[in-house]
Design a protein around this motif. Structure first.
Motif, short mmCIF file in Angstrom:
data_model
loop_
_atom_site.label_atom_id
_atom_site.label_comp_id
_atom_site.label_asym_id
_atom_site.label_seq_id
_atom_site.Cartn_x
_atom_site.Cartn_y
_atom_site.Cartn_z
N GLY A 1 44.19 49.79 45.57
CA GLY A 1 43.86 48.34 45.81
C GLY A 1 43.22 47.96 44.66
O GLY A 1 42.51 48.40 43.54
N VAL A 2 43.12 46.38 44.48
CA VAL A 2 42.23 45.74 43.59
C VAL A 2 41.30 44.78 44.35
O VAL A 2 41.64 44.35 45.67
CB VAL A 2 43.14 44.78 42.81
CG1 VAL A 2 43.86 45.52 42.07
CG2 VAL A 2 43.89 43.84 43.76
N TYR A 3 40.35 44.45 44.08
CA TYR A 3 39.25 43.79 44.62
C TYR A 3 38.51 42.75 43.54
O TYR A 3 37.83 43.38 42.75
CB TYR A 3 38.01 44.73 45.31
CG TYR A 3 37.03 43.97 45.78
CD1 TYR A 3 37.05 42.76 47.03
CD2 TYR A 3 35.60 44.00 45.34
CE1 TYR A 3 36.19 42.20 47.47
CE2 TYR A 3 34.74 43.34 46.05
CZ TYR A 3 34.83 42.51 47.00
OH TYR A 3 33.70 41.62 47.40
N ASP A 4 38.66 41.54 43.79
CA ASP A 4 38.04 40.42 43.16
C ASP A 4 36.88 39.83 44.17
O ASP A 4 37.53 39.04 44.70
CB ASP A 4 39.07 39.65 42.50
CG ASP A 4 38.39 38.42 41.60
OD1 ASP A 4 37.10 38.17 41.56
OD2 ASP A 4 39.23 37.86 40.53
N ASP B 1 39.50 35.23 46.87
CA ASP B 1 40.23 35.59 48.23
C ASP B 1 41.62 35.43 48.17
O ASP B 1 42.37 35.95 49.17
CB ASP B 1 39.66 35.26 49.36
CG ASP B 1 38.35 35.38 49.84
OD1 ASP B 1 37.95 36.55 50.04
OD2 ASP B 1 37.27 34.64 50.00
N SER B 2 42.31 35.12 47.17
CA SER B 2 43.77 34.78 47.29
C SER B 2 44.52 36.07 47.05
O SER B 2 44.04 36.96 46.74
CB SER B 2 44.12 33.82 46.19
OG SER B 2 43.90 34.36 44.64
N ARG C 1 43.03 40.81 46.17
CA ARG C 1 42.34 41.73 47.08
C ARG C 1 43.69 42.72 47.74
O ARG C 1 44.63 41.82 48.29
CB ARG C 1 41.48 40.96 48.06
CG ARG C 1 40.27 40.28 47.58
CD ARG C 1 39.24 40.11 48.54
NE ARG C 1 38.21 39.32 47.84
CZ ARG C 1 37.07 38.79 48.62
NH1 ARG C 1 36.98 39.07 49.97
NH2 ARG C 1 36.10 38.58 47.96
N GLY C 2 43.08 43.79 48.09
CA GLY C 2 44.26 44.67 48.82
C GLY C 2 45.10 45.02 47.75
O GLY C 2 44.65 45.54 46.56
N GLY C 3 46.33 45.33 48.05
CA GLY C 3 47.27 46.14 47.18
C GLY C 3 48.16 47.11 47.71
O GLY C 3 48.55 47.00 48.95
N LYS C 4 49.06 47.90 46.79
CA LYS C 4 50.33 48.63 47.43
C LYS C 4 49.80 49.73 48.19
O LYS C 4 48.69 50.47 48.28
CB LYS C 4 51.12 49.01 46.23
CG LYS C 4 50.44 49.94 45.33
CD LYS C 4 51.41 49.99 44.22
CE LYS C 4 50.87 51.22 43.02
NZ LYS C 4 51.74 51.25 41.96
N THR C 5 50.73 49.76 49.14
CA THR C 5 50.66 51.35 49.87
C THR C 5 51.46 52.40 49.24
O THR C 5 52.54 52.12 48.32
CB THR C 5 51.55 51.10 51.23
OG1 THR C 5 51.11 49.99 51.74
CG2 THR C 5 51.70 52.34 51.85
#
Length: 203
Positions: A119-122, A126-127, A131-135
């Protein structure tokens, strides 16, 4: 002898207050009151509250409800909690959050899976893609609203183990999967979730 014992206790209290990890001299951390929530956690969404031993988060598709600890997780740790996605399709536990990257461990109701991801989190954005990322790994599991799930996460010697209700589980090597090996803890929701019995233990 009494003086030595008193000095020892004082040193332990100092170490606890100055500790940079989210654990104590007893190797265990629990969230007990709202004052502790405000002092030990960064509440980015301003929508997380602790009342009657229940931590409640409220988020949306944009913005997510995000709660991040101010202290680092220990190198080896175990996290236990019970969660109820009362009105959400996603509940995510952020592991080893550091420099905008983290390990995603989450329950995803839309796909009916539990997941480990990269995951990435800025915190300022919120775009999509910020946020979120690959499985990386997933396993099917029937997930419902208004049902309590027991979640356990254990990280030892860079090996991650993630289980729900002691039945469905995933595991992976942090090193082989190129995942963060240190960092902070956080929670994410895109709706309402309730958390009880949160315990973070240093192993």
């Amino acid at each position: 002898m009494k003086i030595k014992f008193a000095v020892f206790l004082l040193l332990q209290l100092i170490l606890i207050s100055c500790s940079s990890t989210i654990s104590t001299a007893k190797k265990e951390y629990t969230l007990n009151n709202s004052k502790e929530l405000k002092s030990n956690w960064k509440i980015h969404s301003k929508e997380w509250v602790l009342k009657n031993d229940t931590l409640t988060g409220n988020g949306s598709l944009s913005p997510w409800g995000v709660l991040v600890s101010k202290k680092q997780l220990p190198n080896n740790y175990e996290i236990d909690l019970k969660v109820n996605m009362t009105n959400s399709s996603l509940f995510e536990i952020m592991l080893n959050l550091d420099k905008g990257k983290y390990i995603r461990t989450y329950l995803y109701q839309i796909d009916q899976n539990i997941v480990i991801g990269d995951g990435v989190y800025d915190k300022k954005d919120d775009s999509y893609g910020k946020r979120g990322g690959k499985t990386l790994f997933k396993k099917p599991m029937k997930l419902e609203n208004n049902k309590w799930y027991a979640v356990k996460i254990r990280v030892t010697n860079n090996q991650l183990y993630f289980s729900v209700d002691n039945k469905t589980y995933l595991e992976c090597s942090l090193e082989k999967s190129n995942l963060n090996q240190k960092g902070k803890l956080g929670f994410i929701t895109n709706g309402e979730v309730k958390i009880i019995d949160l315990t973070i233990k240093s192993l």
